[in-house]
Structure formats: structure tokens, C-alpha cells
Design a protein around this motif. Structure first.
Motif, PDB file in Angstrom:
ATOM      1  N   CYS A  64       0.814  -1.213   0.000  1.00  0.00           N
ATOM      2  CA  CYS A  64       0.000   0.000   0.000  1.00  0.00           C
ATOM      3  C   CYS A  64       0.853   1.271   0.000  1.00  0.00           C
ATOM      4  N   THR A  65       2.176   1.109  -0.134  1.00  0.00           N
ATOM      5  CA  THR A  65       3.108   2.237  -0.131  1.00  0.00           C
ATOM      6  C   THR A  65       3.744   2.365  -1.502  1.00  0.00           C
ATOM      7  N   LEU A  66       3.992   3.612  -1.912  1.00  0.00           N
ATOM      8  CA  LEU A  66       4.664   3.886  -3.174  1.00  0.00           C
ATOM      9  C   LEU A  66       6.055   4.417  -2.881  1.00  0.00           C
ATOM     10  N   PRO A  93      -6.853   2.127 -11.893  1.00  0.00           N
ATOM     11  CA  PRO A  93      -5.524   2.741 -12.005  1.00  0.00           C
ATOM     12  C   PRO A  93      -4.411   1.900 -11.401  1.00  0.00           C
ATOM     13  N   GLN A  94      -4.725   1.029 -10.444  1.00  0.00           N
ATOM     14  CA  GLN A  94      -3.676   0.225  -9.816  1.00  0.00           C
ATOM     15  C   GLN A  94      -3.080  -0.794 -10.772  1.00  0.00           C
ATOM     16  N   LYS A  97       1.070   1.282 -14.639  1.00  0.00           N
ATOM     17  CA  LYS A  97       2.412   1.329 -14.080  1.00  0.00           C
ATOM     18  C   LYS A  97       2.413   2.146 -12.796  1.00  0.00           C
ATOM     19  N   PRO A  98       3.246   1.784 -11.831  1.00  0.00           N
ATOM     20  CA  PRO A  98       3.288   2.562 -10.580  1.00  0.00           C
ATOM     21  C   PRO A  98       3.648   4.017 -10.854  1.00  0.00           C
ATOM     22  N   HIS A  99       2.891   4.895 -10.254  1.00  0.00           N
ATOM     23  CA  HIS A  99       3.093   6.326 -10.452  1.00  0.00           C
ATOM     24  C   HIS A  99       2.488   7.065  -9.267  1.00  0.00           C
ATOM     25  N   VAL A 100       2.945   8.282  -9.051  1.00  0.00           N
ATOM     26  CA  VAL A 100       2.367   9.088  -7.986  1.00  0.00           C
ATOM     27  C   VAL A 100       0.923   9.446  -8.299  1.00  0.00           C
ATOM     28  N   GLY A 104      -2.663   9.456  -6.045  1.00  0.00           N
ATOM     29  CA  GLY A 104      -3.569  10.598  -6.064  1.00  0.00           C
ATOM     30  C   GLY A 104      -4.969  10.228  -6.532  1.00  0.00           C
ATOM     31  N   GLU A 105      -5.069   9.396  -7.566  1.00  0.00           N
ATOM     32  CA  GLU A 105      -6.374   8.992  -8.079  1.00  0.00           C
ATOM     33  C   GLU A 105      -7.107   8.089  -7.098  1.00  0.00           C
ATOM     34  N   GLN A 106      -6.378   7.166  -6.455  1.00  0.00           N
ATOM     35  CA  GLN A 106      -7.022   6.293  -5.477  1.00  0.00           C
ATOM     36  C   GLN A 106      -7.544   7.104  -4.294  1.00  0.00           C
TER      37      GLN A 106
END
Length: 741
Positions: A64-66, A93-94, A97-100, A104-106
Motif C-alpha cells: 500500500c506504499t509507493l 488505475p492500480q 504502471k506505478p506512479h504518484v 492521487g487517483e485512489q
């Protein structure tokens, strides 16, 4: 000995797994989630991040961490508006590709989709120079794009102005709160919490900034090869000639609190800061006053004191510092002697009478008091600037319902000589890391199948309503609580009562599974057990989704119950109001009808009485006139007393019927004049003689009617037309205007 042998075998097995995993290093950059790393150690995690960094992949999921890596170079199209819209429009969105933007969208969808709006916050933590401020800025740009969808043109202009003010607060806050350090050229020297305010339609209507622990010591003391806050260098490099004269900042001037002025950074852009301040509502005269205060602080730092030989005498500034005292006092708006006394003399209150004693300060204390004065002035200026920004970008309390918070904490740094502010900064970072369990611990938990962790208090408060789904047979001697009187969560609940309460909530999972799954895949839908730790509850994503579905189901049932009760109450209320309205209308109509009938009855009574009075009066007048005629007639025929009763009756009939003949003779149309006289003679039974000896006066055609009739003694008849004194007496109730009552 057996335990030591087991530990040695475990270490050997771990070493073999580590070598086997690192042997396929070519595929490490393809792992977009660190939970796929096996075995999970600090070395394997760092190796995976390094491999992805070399492949220009700077974002990696860790449950759950980026995890974000600073590329230290511009990456085209990594934060473009098109990419923002792509993540915003993606169904899941998950899976991208992993992105900031995924985080933000979640977060934005969590605020938008929940039945009860829950405020969301994103914690951006890391070492100094890791890119926290840049990440916060990217998130603000993302929300400014996706959370602005006004329908009207006027609302669109208002939203654009709000977004521009929110984005313009970044350059101002960075100019006054960031500085160049050994690790980062744009290091945040304060912590800030940005609250992005959303209305019911999830549109961004404002923001609020809250700052923490400004490193005001940097104003008067900087480490080697570090600089002061950016704003001091901006006014020295970007001021015009007139402004330099006004602020007493000549080119090439040296200031002791402005080290390394020869270094040129991207952040030394004075025009960007001034333009952003204009957008925030800080006009040019106010900006001029702010920059005068900053220039006064620079001149205040050049004041040096000489040691006094007599302790009873205050320390005097050096000869080359007297000009700086005069300039600093002028720029700060103070008197020169007041400024010197504030720095040179200390005021002490002592005794029961609180008497004031003034004691001259030694040279070292004068320098300390000078530095404290500068730090206090800059801190007050920074707080005022934050309040101005909040007044410009903050929305009305009634216009927003939820918010998304961005916590940009100060970076962790360790130097040979650390200030008190740096100690507090490092302590806050350590507490945040312990709260987040650390990166490796997070990966371990996620790899074990429990990436979601919720505290006991939050779990009970959010899912205690699931006990409504339990069947009634569940309350028995083996149940921790009966069906009635289920206990509510108490923040100070003991651990002995917490475990049964959690188990009571978790007993509803089979019921949730049966309601969600079909009979064919019931066995596959059974979730894995939820692990209950000492302070937190660990669960999988599927379990969280299942609990949220059950919670939505209970809330839907409650909403339906409330709606049905409210509609039933409203229908009953409307029916009562309808019955009351009908009763009131019936009473009013009955009252109005009775009043109308009473008015009509009163009017009819008045008309009837008036009509009866008029008829009686006319009868009396006619009787008087007939009596007069009868007397005349009897006086002319005295021998008629010996007439027979038949003759008497005929005479009475003639007397009674003679007005009819008079009317007929008085009409304008009908028989001729001679015939009219004959009719009169026949009706009145006048003495025989020549008809020409009698004269009849007829009424004119324009007369209104006959009001009285009188027979003249000579045999002539006169009709007297008079107007009645009554208001409506001239109007005869019969259709004929010449009829007699």
C-alpha cells in the motif's frame, strides 16, 4: 546447541535463496511491486530499486506504499496533463504502471465513492533531497486538473482563479521557507500540511496551509557550504536600481548572514516570486514593505559590538557598524536608540513590587539578543505570509465538505553539529517511520498476504455495524455478547474485551461470503482468516473489499429503513394535513354560506316590508279616494238608499272596478278617443247624458306611472303623477309599468 544449529541452517538457506534471486538480476527491473521480491531483505529491496532506477523507472509499489526515487534530471512526459487524464480515466488505475498519480487517483476516488465522505491524507516522507516537495507539487497539479469540472463559464473562471492561487502558493512558500543545504539545493526548512478542500461534487474550491517548525535559526547561522533562505538571495540579485537604493542593497555589498552569494541556483528567480505574490493578492506596496524588512535583517546581521571595559556601561557598536545600525533601524521602521537599547540592555523584574532593573549585556549576550530579534522578526513575517496565503486560497466553511491532505514533512538530515530544529525534524521522521512500520516491514506484511493494516479502534468504529447481518441464533451461551445490548467501542477498552469484540465482528464474514458468492463457487469465495495483532488488524485486499461491500449493504438497509419510515411519516403527516384542510375548508364554506343566507334573508325581509308598506300605502290612498267618490255619488242620488241589495252589490262592484276603466282610457294606444269615453262612461256608470259633458284628462306618454287617482265632482278625472319618497318605490315588482297594487 540444537537452536544454534537450527539458526545456522536458516542463515545458510537464506544465503542460498539470496544468491539464487540475485542471480537473475536482469529481470529485477520488471518487478513493479516489492512484495514479489523473494526473499525480502534490505539487500534484495535495494537491488531491485537500483535496477529499476538504472532503467529510468522511478516508481515502485510496496504493498500500500509507493516508493519514489529522485531522478535528478528532467524526464519528459512523466508528469504531463495527458498522463494525468489517463490515470484519472482508467477503470483500475492500480493495474497501470506505478506512479504518484495512482496514489492521487485512489485517494480522490476514496473521497468520491464512500457513502460517508472520509477525509484522505497522503504522507510524503523521506530524506532531504529525495524529492518530497516536487512530489507534493505534482500531486497538487494532479488535483488541480482532475478535481475541476465546472459546468458554467463563470464557475470555470472562479475554479481557474482558485487553482492558480493554490499553485502560486508554492513559489512563495519555497522562497521564504526553502534553502540550499549540502544534500539538496531546494530543501524545505519547514513542514507543511496542505488541505485541498472539495465540495459535494468533489470539485476543488480552496485550500489551507498549516506550517510546522520553521528552521528560523538558518536566518542567523548557516553551516559550511550552505545558504540562507532563497528570498534573501532573490532580493539581492533581482532588485532594480531604484529598489537597491531604496532598500540600501548596493551591488557587491557583503552581509555576514548571506554566505555563498556567488552561487547561482534555479530558485534565485525574483520575478517568479513577485508574480506569485501578486496572484495571491499581495500588492506592490505591501511587497515593498516585506522586502524592506528582509533588507533590514541583512543590515542587522552586520552590527558588531565591541566589548565594554566597564560592566555598568552597555557595549557600543563598532565604528564600521554604526551605519548598519542606522540603516537597519530605518528599514525596520524603528528608532535607532530604541533598537540599540533592545539589543544592549536587558530588563529584569524583581521583588514583590515588580520593580524594573536594567542591566547592560556583555558582548556575547548582545550578539545573542541581536540574533533572537532577527529570528523573531522573520518568524512573525513568515506566519503573517502564511495567514495571507490562507485568506487568499481558503474557501468558506459552508462551501466544502471533505478534504485531501498533503503532508510534506521535513527531510531527515544528520550533521556533525545539529540544531534543535534538526533534532525535532529527525525525531518526527523516526516517529513517522515507526507508524508506517518501515519499508521492509511493510513489504514483509504485504508478501505474507496482509497488505492492509487497520488499528483496532478504526476497525471497530468502521465495521461494528456488520453485526446487524448476524443471524439471531448466533446469540447464545458461547457468543461473547448477546444479540441485544451489543457493546459500543470505547477508546479505553481493555484488551480482554477487545478480542471478543473483534471476533464478534469477524463472525459475520461467512454471512458476507454467502451473500456475495453464488452456490457454485461458495468454497472458493471463503476468505482467508484475518490476522488480529496486538494493536492492528491485518487483512488482504479481497477481505477489505468484502468488508466494505458488507458495510455498504448494511448502510443501504439502514438507508431504506430510514427512507421508508420517513416516507410513512411524511404520508401520514400529509394525510393529517389534508383532513385538517378539508375540515377547515368545510367550516369556512359553511360559515360563508350562513353569512350569505343571513344577508339575503335580511335583504328579502327589508324588501318584503318595504313592498308591504308601499302596497298598504297605495291601498290607503286608493281607499281614501274611493271613499270620496262614493260620498259624492251618494250625495247626488239621495233616493238610492231605497235600492235593493242587488243594486247595492252592483254599485259596490262598479266602485271597485272603475279604476280599471280609468286605466284603459288612460292608455296611449288602443281604442280611439270617443270609444275611450264610452268605456269610461260604461265602467263608472255615470248618469245618462251627453258624453261630451264629461272631460277626461289622460296621462302623457312620458310619465313614469299613475301614483294616485281622484274623481272630480263635475265628472272629470285627474291623474296625479308623483315620485315616491322611497328609494325603490318607483320600480314596480310586476313587469307592467302601469299596473296598480
Amino acid at each position: 546447541g540444537h537452536n544454534l544449529g537450527s539458526d545456522g541452517q536458516a542463515r545458510e538457506s537464506l544465503r542460498e535463496d539470496l544468491q539464487e534471486f540475485l542471480g537473475g538480476e536482469v529481470l529485477l527491473y520488471q518487478l513493479d511491486d516489492l512484495t514479489k521480491v523473494n526473499p525480502v531483505t534490505l539487500e534484495t529491496v535495494l537491488r531491485c530499486l537500483q535496477s529499476r532506477y538504472m532503467a529510468d523507472t522511478f516508481y515502485t509499489n510496496a504493498g500500500c506504499t509507493l516508493v519514489a526515487l529522485n531522478p535528478f534530471k528532467p524526464v519528459p512526459q512523466l508528469y504531463s496533463p495527458e498522463l494525468m487524464r489517463e490515470y484519472h480515466a482508467a477503470p483500475q488505475p492500480q493495474k497501470l504502471k506505478p506512479h504518484v498519480f495512482t496514489v492521487g487517483e485512489q485517494t480522490y476516488r476514496n473521497v468520491k465513492s464512500l457513502i460517508e465522505p472520509v477525509n484522505q491524507s497522503i504522507v510524503v516522507s523521506g530524506e532531504s533531497g529525495a524529492g518530497k516537495t516536487w512530489t507534493s507539487r505534482c500531486l497538487m497539479n494532479f488535483y488541480a486538473v482532475v478535481a475541476a469540472s465546472p459546468t458554467s463559464w463563470e464557475s470555470h473562471k472562479i475554479a481557474e482563479r482558485i487553482e492558480q492561487r493554490i499553485l502560486n502558493s508554492n513559489p512563495v512558500m519555497e522562497a521564504f521557507g526553502n534553502a540550499c543545504t549540502l544534500r539538496n539545493n531546494n530543501s524545505s526548512r519547514f513542514g507543511k500540511f496542505i488541505q485541498l478542500q472539495l465540495n459535494r461534487a468533489q470539485q476543488m474550491v480552496g485550500a489551507a496551509v498549516q506550517t510546522y517548525l520553521l528552521e528560523k535559526t538558518r536566518v542567523v547561522c548557516q553551516a559550511f557550504s550552505e545558504r540562507n533562505f532563497h528570498i534573501f538571495y532573490q532580493i539581492c540579485k533581482g532588485a532594480s536600481e531604484d529598489e537597491r537604493l531604496q532598500w540600501h542593497l548596493p551591488e557587491g555589498a557583503a552581509f555576514s548572514w548571506l554566505p555563498n552569494p556567488e552561487r547561482s541556483l534555479e530558485e534565485d528567480c525574483f520575478e517568479v516570486t513577485r508574480e506569485a505574490m501578486l496572484h495571491l493578492g499581495i500588492d506592490t506596496p505591501t511587497q515593498n514593505n516585506i522586502f524592506k524588512v528582509l533588507a533590514g535583517l541583512l543590515h542587522l546581521g552586520n552590527i558588531q559590538f565591541a566589548a565594554s571595559e566597564d560592566e555598568a556601561q552597555p557595549c557600543q557598536p563598532m565604528d564600521d557598524a554604526k551605519c548598519s545600525v542606522r540603516t537597519a533601524a530605518s528599514l525596520l521602521g524603528l528608532q535607532e536608540d530604541v533598537l540599540l537599547k533592545t539589543v544592549q540592555i536587558r530588563t529584569i523584574r524583581a521583588g514583590r513590587q515588580q520593580q524594573l532593573f536594567r542591566k547592560p549585556c556583555p558582548r556575547a549576550e548582545c550578539d545573542t539578543r541581536r540574533d533572537c530579534l532577527a529570528k523573531l522578526i522573520y518568524a512573525r513575517l513568515f506566519d503573517w505570509l502564511v495567514s495571507v496565503i490562507n485568506s487568499s486560497i481558503c474557501a468558506d466553511t459552508n462551501s466544502w465538505t471533505t478534504f485531501i491532505g498533503l503532508l510534506d514533512v521535513y527531510g531527515f538530515e544528520s550533521f556533525p553539529d545539529n540544531s534543535l530544529e534538526q533534532l525535532c525534524i529527525n525525531y518526527a521522521n523516526e516517529k513517522l517511520q515507526l507508524e508506517a512500520c518501515g519499508l521492509v516491514e511493510t513489504i514483509h506484511i504485504s508478501a505474507a498476504g496482509f497488505p492492509i493494516r487497520v488499528s483496532h479502534q478504526n476497525f471497530v468504529e468502521r465495521y461494528k455495524l456488520l453485526r446487524r447481518l448476524r443471524p439471531c441464533t448466533s446469540s447464545g451461551p458461547h457468543s461473547p455478547y448477546p444479540a441485544k445490548g451489543l457493546p459500543e467501542w470505547c477508546p479505553h477498552a481493555k484488551e480482554a474485551t477487545l478480542e471478543p469484540l473483534l471476533q464478534d465482528i469477524l463472525h459475520t464474514l461467512p454471512v458476507l461470503t454467502q451473500t456475495k458468492a453464488t452456490p457454485g463457487d461458495l468454497a472458493e469465495a471463503m476468505p482467508t482468516p484475518v490476522h488480529c495483532g496486538r494493536t492492528k488488524v491485518f487483512m488482504t485486499d479481497s477481505m477489505l473489499e468484502l468488508l466494505e461491500c458488507g458495510r455498504d449493504q448494511v448502510l443501504e438497509q439502514c438507508a431504506r429503513c430510514i427512507q421508508s419510515g420517513w416516507r410513512r411519516h411524511r404520508q401520514r403527516k400529509q394525510e393529517r394535513q389534508r383532513q385538517a384542510t378539508i375540515l377547515i375548508q368545510a367550516a369556512i364554506r359553511s360559515w360563508l354560506t350562513r353569512k350569505r343566507i343571513q344577508r339575503l334573508h335580511a335583504a328579502a325581509t327589508v324588501i318584503k316590508r318595504t313592498w308591504q308598506k308601499w302596497r298598504i300605502r297605495m291601498a290607503c290612498l286608493a281607499a281614501e279616494e274611493l271613499d270620496d267618490v262614493e260620498e259624492k255619488h251618494l250625495s247626488q242620488a239621495p233616493g238610492s238608499l231605497s235600492t235593493s241589495p242587488l243594486q247595492t252589490r252592483l254599485l259596490e262592484a262598479v266602485i271597485r272596478l272603475w279604476p280599471l276603466g280609468l286605466v284603459l282610457t288612460n292608455t296611449a294606444m288602443g281604442v280611439g278617443n270617443f270609444q275611450r269615453k264610452l268605456v269610461v262612461w260604461a265602467c263608472l256608470q255615470l248618469p245618462r247624458g251627453s258624453p261630451s259633458s264629461y272631460t277626461v284628462q289622460t296621462a302623457q306618454q312620458d310619465q313614469a306611472g299613475v301614483t294616485s287617482i281622484r274623481a272630480m265632482p263635475q265628472g272629470s278625472i285627474k291623474f296625479h303623477c308623483k315620485k315616491s319618497p322611497l328609494r325603490y318605490a318607483d320600480i314596480c315588482p310586476e313587469p307592467s309599468p302601469y299596473s296598480l297594487g
